[in-house]
Design an enzyme around this catalytic site. Structure first.
Site, PDB file in Angstrom:
ATOM      1  N   LYS A  87       5.994   5.398  -1.306  1.00 46.79           N
ATOM      2  CA  LYS A  87       6.869   6.197  -0.435  1.00 46.79           C
ATOM      3  C   LYS A  87       8.333   6.066  -0.834  1.00 46.79           C
ATOM      4  O   LYS A  87       9.169   6.868  -0.398  1.00 46.79           O
ATOM      5  CB  LYS A  87       6.695   5.792   1.035  1.00 46.79           C
ATOM      6  CG  LYS A  87       5.413   6.350   1.681  1.00 46.79           C
ATOM      7  CD  LYS A  87       5.356   6.022   3.165  1.00 46.79           C
ATOM      8  CE  LYS A  87       4.057   6.499   3.806  1.00 46.79           C
ATOM      9  NZ  LYS A  87       3.950   6.042   5.216  1.00 46.79           N
ATOM     10  N   ASP A 116      -4.564   0.321   7.947  1.00 45.47           N
ATOM     11  CA  ASP A 116      -3.398   1.200   7.921  1.00 45.47           C
ATOM     12  C   ASP A 116      -3.441   2.204   9.075  1.00 45.47           C
ATOM     13  O   ASP A 116      -2.456   2.380   9.799  1.00 45.47           O
ATOM     14  CB  ASP A 116      -3.361   1.934   6.579  1.00 45.47           C
ATOM     15  CG  ASP A 116      -2.098   2.777   6.419  1.00 45.47           C
ATOM     16  OD1 ASP A 116      -1.035   2.334   6.878  1.00 45.47           O
ATOM     17  OD2 ASP A 116      -2.199   3.874   5.827  1.00 45.47           O
ATOM     18  N   HIS A 168       2.411   9.757  -2.693  1.00 44.38           N
ATOM     19  CA  HIS A 168       2.804   8.338  -2.607  1.00 44.38           C
ATOM     20  C   HIS A 168       1.681   7.419  -3.094  1.00 44.38           C
ATOM     21  O   HIS A 168       1.935   6.323  -3.574  1.00 44.38           O
ATOM     22  CB  HIS A 168       3.277   7.960  -1.190  1.00 44.38           C
ATOM     23  CG  HIS A 168       2.203   7.696  -0.182  1.00 44.38           C
ATOM     24  ND1 HIS A 168       1.543   8.680   0.499  1.00 44.38           N
ATOM     25  CD2 HIS A 168       1.666   6.527   0.280  1.00 44.38           C
ATOM     26  CE1 HIS A 168       0.664   8.146   1.347  1.00 44.38           C
ATOM     27  NE2 HIS A 168       0.704   6.839   1.217  1.00 44.38           N
ATOM     28  N   HIS A 177      -5.924   3.791  -0.456  1.00 46.03           N
ATOM     29  CA  HIS A 177      -5.926   3.569   1.000  1.00 46.03           C
ATOM     30  C   HIS A 177      -6.047   4.859   1.818  1.00 46.03           C
ATOM     31  O   HIS A 177      -6.274   4.797   3.020  1.00 46.03           O
ATOM     32  CB  HIS A 177      -4.724   2.716   1.451  1.00 46.03           C
ATOM     33  CG  HIS A 177      -3.393   3.402   1.382  1.00 46.03           C
ATOM     34  ND1 HIS A 177      -2.689   3.573   0.217  1.00 46.03           N
ATOM     35  CD2 HIS A 177      -2.610   3.948   2.352  1.00 46.03           C
ATOM     36  CE1 HIS A 177      -1.547   4.187   0.456  1.00 46.03           C
ATOM     37  NE2 HIS A 177      -1.470   4.434   1.758  1.00 46.03           N
ATOM     38  N   HIS A 178      -5.923   6.016   1.180  1.00 44.86           N
ATOM     39  CA  HIS A 178      -6.153   7.276   1.910  1.00 44.86           C
ATOM     40  C   HIS A 178      -7.429   8.005   1.477  1.00 44.86           C
ATOM     41  O   HIS A 178      -7.637   9.153   1.859  1.00 44.86           O
ATOM     42  CB  HIS A 178      -4.942   8.214   1.785  1.00 44.86           C
ATOM     43  CG  HIS A 178      -3.741   7.733   2.539  1.00 44.86           C
ATOM     44  ND1 HIS A 178      -3.717   7.653   3.919  1.00 44.86           N
ATOM     45  CD2 HIS A 178      -2.534   7.284   2.111  1.00 44.86           C
ATOM     46  CE1 HIS A 178      -2.531   7.193   4.307  1.00 44.86           C
ATOM     47  NE2 HIS A 178      -1.798   6.943   3.233  1.00 44.86           N
ATOM     48  N   HIS A 198       0.807  -1.225   0.000  1.00 42.17           N
ATOM     49  CA  HIS A 198       0.000   0.000   0.000  1.00 42.17           C
ATOM     50  C   HIS A 198       0.844   1.282   0.000  1.00 42.17           C
ATOM     51  O   HIS A 198       0.464   2.273  -0.590  1.00 42.17           O
ATOM     52  CB  HIS A 198      -1.008   0.003   1.163  1.00 42.17           C
ATOM     53  CG  HIS A 198      -0.388   0.151   2.523  1.00 42.17           C
ATOM     54  ND1 HIS A 198       0.098  -0.927   3.238  1.00 42.17           N
ATOM     55  CD2 HIS A 198      -0.166   1.231   3.291  1.00 42.17           C
ATOM     56  CE1 HIS A 198       0.578  -0.497   4.379  1.00 42.17           C
ATOM     57  NE2 HIS A 198       0.442   0.810   4.447  1.00 42.17           N
ATOM     58  N   ASP A 199       1.991   1.265   0.665  1.00 40.39           N
ATOM     59  CA  ASP A 199       2.821   2.478   0.755  1.00 40.39           C
ATOM     60  C   ASP A 199       4.044   2.426  -0.137  1.00 40.39           C
ATOM     61  O   ASP A 199       4.994   3.195   0.076  1.00 40.39           O
ATOM     62  CB  ASP A 199       3.275   2.697   2.208  1.00 40.39           C
ATOM     63  CG  ASP A 199       2.233   3.444   3.030  1.00 40.39           C
ATOM     64  OD1 ASP A 199       1.373   4.123   2.435  1.00 40.39           O
ATOM     65  OD2 ASP A 199       2.292   3.344   4.276  1.00 40.39           O
TER      66      ASP A 199
HETATM   67  P1  C2E Z   1       1.474   6.696   8.240  1.00 39.55           P
HETATM   68  O1  C2E Z   1       2.387   7.175   9.312  1.00 39.55           O
HETATM   69  O2  C2E Z   1       1.588   5.271   7.861  1.00 39.55           O
HETATM   70  O3  C2E Z   1       0.005   7.018   8.684  1.00 39.55           O
HETATM   71  C1  C2E Z   1      -1.092   6.489   8.004  1.00 39.55           C
HETATM   72  C2  C2E Z   1      -2.356   7.165   8.385  1.00 39.55           C
HETATM   73  O4  C2E Z   1      -2.662   6.927   9.757  1.00 39.55           O
HETATM   74  C3  C2E Z   1      -2.352   8.657   8.231  1.00 39.55           C
HETATM   75  O5  C2E Z   1      -2.591   9.067   6.912  1.00 39.55           O
HETATM   76  C4  C2E Z   1      -3.497   9.062   9.153  1.00 39.55           C
HETATM   77  O6  C2E Z   1      -4.750   8.823   8.528  1.00 39.55           O
HETATM   78  C5  C2E Z   1      -3.362   8.076  10.292  1.00 39.55           C
HETATM   79  N1  C2E Z   1      -2.561   8.690  11.377  1.00 39.55           N
HETATM   80  C6  C2E Z   1      -1.254   8.519  11.627  1.00 39.55           C
HETATM   81  N2  C2E Z   1      -0.894   9.255  12.697  1.00 39.55           N
HETATM   82  C7  C2E Z   1      -1.981   9.924  13.114  1.00 39.55           C
HETATM   83  C8  C2E Z   1      -2.256  10.863  14.183  1.00 39.55           C
HETATM   84  O7  C2E Z   1      -1.369  11.204  14.982  1.00 39.55           O
HETATM   85  N3  C2E Z   1      -3.522  11.307  14.309  1.00 39.55           N
HETATM   86  C9  C2E Z   1      -4.512  10.941  13.455  1.00 39.55           C
HETATM   87  N4  C2E Z   1      -5.725  11.447  13.632  1.00 39.55           N
HETATM   88  N5  C2E Z   1      -4.286  10.077  12.431  1.00 39.55           N
HETATM   89  C10 C2E Z   1      -3.047   9.575  12.268  1.00 39.55           C
HETATM   90  P2  C2E Z   1      -2.147  10.517   6.440  1.00 39.55           P
HETATM   91  O8  C2E Z   1      -2.448  11.534   7.470  1.00 39.55           O
HETATM   92  O9  C2E Z   1      -2.748  10.711   5.080  1.00 39.55           O
HETATM   93  O10 C2E Z   1      -0.600  10.431   6.312  1.00 39.55           O
HETATM   94  C11 C2E Z   1       0.035   9.674   5.301  1.00 39.55           C
HETATM   95  C12 C2E Z   1       1.469   9.529   5.608  1.00 39.55           C
HETATM   96  O11 C2E Z   1       2.079  10.823   5.642  1.00 39.55           O
HETATM   97  C13 C2E Z   1       1.771   8.923   6.974  1.00 39.55           C
HETATM   98  O12 C2E Z   1       1.723   7.519   6.905  1.00 39.55           O
HETATM   99  C14 C2E Z   1       3.170   9.478   7.245  1.00 39.55           C
HETATM  100  O13 C2E Z   1       4.134   8.738   6.520  1.00 39.55           O
HETATM  101  C15 C2E Z   1       3.103  10.845   6.653  1.00 39.55           C
HETATM  102  N6  C2E Z   1       2.754  11.862   7.675  1.00 39.55           N
HETATM  103  C16 C2E Z   1       1.533  12.310   7.997  1.00 39.55           C
HETATM  104  N7  C2E Z   1       1.603  13.269   8.951  1.00 39.55           N
HETATM  105  C17 C2E Z   1       2.914  13.438   9.238  1.00 39.55           C
HETATM  106  C18 C2E Z   1       3.641  14.294  10.139  1.00 39.55           C
HETATM  107  O14 C2E Z   1       3.089  15.129  10.893  1.00 39.55           O
HETATM  108  N8  C2E Z   1       5.006  14.175  10.147  1.00 39.55           N
HETATM  109  C19 C2E Z   1       5.638  13.290   9.337  1.00 39.55           C
HETATM  110  N9  C2E Z   1       6.989  13.186   9.407  1.00 39.55           N
HETATM  111  N10 C2E Z   1       4.982  12.437   8.467  1.00 39.55           N
HETATM  112  C20 C2E Z   1       3.646  12.533   8.436  1.00 39.55           C
HETATM  113 FE    FE Z   2      -0.099   5.560   2.872  1.00 37.81          FE
HETATM  114 FE    FE Z   3       0.811   2.633   5.828  1.00 31.94          FE
END
Ligand code: C2E
Ligand code: FE
Ligand code: FE
Ligand code: SIN
Ligand code: SIN
Ligand code: SIN
Length: 371
Positions: A234, A314, A259, A285-286, A230-231
């Site tokens: 990235k 996810d 991604h 997936h998003h 799925h990712d």
């Molecule tokens: P990921 O870390 O695999 O997170 C996948 C999804 O889990 C996120 O999609 C979001 O829907 C949910 N999620 C993860 N952490 C949180 C959180 O603290 N609170 C809430 N409410 N939901 C959360 P999303 O937001 O579309 O992000 C996609 C990807 O973008 C993430 O995959 C991560 O790789 C990156 N990302 C998102 N926000 C940040 C951030 O603040 N800092 C960094 N370094 N990366 C981020």
């Molecule tokens: Fe993703």
């Molecule tokens: Fe993921």
């Protein structure tokens, strides 16, 4: 014990008609071997019929079709079956314990008493030995196999060999695909090293959710194999964004969102079922049930069920795990989020199934923990 009657030529013909089409259509090795074994057993009125497959590398014979008994392996050079494999000729005995070729070890393991035993070689598409077709204990009053039994099983063998070869080839190809998919997923994963077993957990969670949602085992397995990718997109996201310890700027997040499109493009041209499913999952997936997700803003059932399932898997795993940008959440907080997002971010029916079985999913993430 009551004896059975030998089948009449008419009855044999009827049985053959009943099975031959099913054997030709069957793509799964296990089912195929069962069909052949059942047909063979009924045609020659044997107590059991077994298809032994020759494992050249280990020089062993294995079978899963010893009616009701799990997989057995025996050395390829022993017993009547071994004799048949090495000489490439059929063989039968009606007094196994007096026959020097008989191997008593299988009976010892199974507690079964073999009297009459018949076996003939099976060949693959290239004409090399594939295994053996074996019938055990004639259930008629004569308690003895005949030349006629051999000829009819030979006919079944000649009908079935092509199907077996093809099924084995298909399983080999699928195994290779699965290995490549996990390899690629791990390469993607190693870029953002904090994710650890993330792809394995997402795969397992998605498969369980698929079953709960009413998909069959095959489809759940497809999702299990496809969701690690799925990712994969990235891999194209620069480190300074991917590994940023804090919150992303809007611009960085826009970049990150790509991604999904990148993964979709990497995978979309494949004809393979697993890769096709991966492509859907990578691109969707998003997406969110309420239409506020990305990249397309699809809503409700415009989102493929695979996309809706992987969204839940996810986010659940992302929340339950620490990330460079956030600590792991506790389960009360995670459940609260899913209750709030039911029908918003996530498919409401799937979300309810997820919440109703929350403990099962906690067990999955605990069993593939990163520590
Ligand atoms: P990921 O870390 O695999 O997170 C996948 C999804 O889990 C996120 O999609 C979001 O829907 C949910 N999620 C993860 N952490 C949180 C959180 O603290 N609170 C809430 N409410 N939901 C959360 P999303 O937001 O579309 O992000 C996609 C990807 O973008 C993430 O995959 C991560 O790789 C990156 N990302 C998102 N926000 C940040 C951030 O603040 N800092 C960094 N370094 N990366 C981020
Ligand atoms: Fe993703
Ligand atoms: Fe993921
Ligand atoms: C049968 O003996 O008819 C069915 C048992 C099996 O599937 O192995
Ligand atoms: C043999 O082939 O000699 C023994 C195999 C069996 O009894 O199933
Ligand atoms: C938990 O594991 O945190 C609670 C599980 C549940 O209530 O289903």
């Amino acid at each position: 014990m009551s004896y059975k009657e030998e089948l009449s030529p008419d009855e044999k013909l009827k049985l053959l008609f009943e099975y031959v089409g099913r054997i030709a259509d069957e793509k799964k090795l296990d089912n195929l071997l069962h069909l052949m074994a059942d047909l063979g057993r009924r045609l020659v009125v044997a107590d059991r019929c077994t298809i032994w497959i020759y494992d050249k590398k280990k020089n062993e014979l294995w079978t899963k079709v010893a009616h009701g008994i799990p997989e057995i392996r025996i050395p390829a050079n022993t017993g009547v079956v071994g004799h048949v494999i090495s000489t490439e000729t059929e063989y039968f005995t009606n007094n196994a314990y007096d026959d020097p070729n008989f191997n008593k070890e299988v009976d010892k393991k199974t507690g079964y008493r073999t009297k009459a035993l018949l076996a003939l070689p099976l060949y693959d598409n290239e004409g090399s030995i594939l295994g053996a077709f074996q019938a055990v204990n004639k259930m008629t009053e004569a308690e003895a196999f005949s030349e006629g039994d051999i000829s009819i099983l030979k006919m079944v063998a000649s009908y079935s060999e092509k199907s077996i070869s093809n099924a084995m080839l298909n399983e080999e190809i699928e195994k290779t695909q699965k290995e490549i998919i996990f390899l690629m997923a791990e390469i993607g994963e190693s870029r953002s090293k904090e994710t650890g077993n993330h792809v394995k957990r997402v795969a397992e969670i998605s498969a369980v959710l698929a079953r709960l949602f009413g998909m069959d085992d095959d489809e759940a397995e497809l999702i299990r194999m496809a969701s690690p990718m799925h990712d994969i997109g990235k891999v194209a996201i620069p480190d300074d964004i991917l590994k940023k310890p804090g919150k992303l700027t809007n611009e960085e997040f826009d970049h990150m969102k790509e991604h999904t499109n990148i993964g979709h493009k990497l995978l979309e041209n494949s004809e393979r079922k697993i890769i096709k499913a991966s492509s859907i999952i990578a691109s969707q997936h998003h997406e969110k049930w309420n239409g506020k997700g990305y990249p397309k803003g699809l809503k409700e059932e415009e989102i493929h069920p695979y996309g809706r399932i992987s969204a839940i898997a996810d986010v659940f795993d992302a929340l339950a795990s620490p990330r460079v940008y956030k600590p792991a959440w506790d389960h009360e907080r995670i459940k609260k989020l899913f209750v709030e997002e039911k029908g918003q971010h996530f498919d409401p029916v799937m979300t309810q199934l997820f919440l109703d079985n929350y403990d099962t999913f906690v067990e999955i993430i605990d069993s593939y923990s990163d520590i």
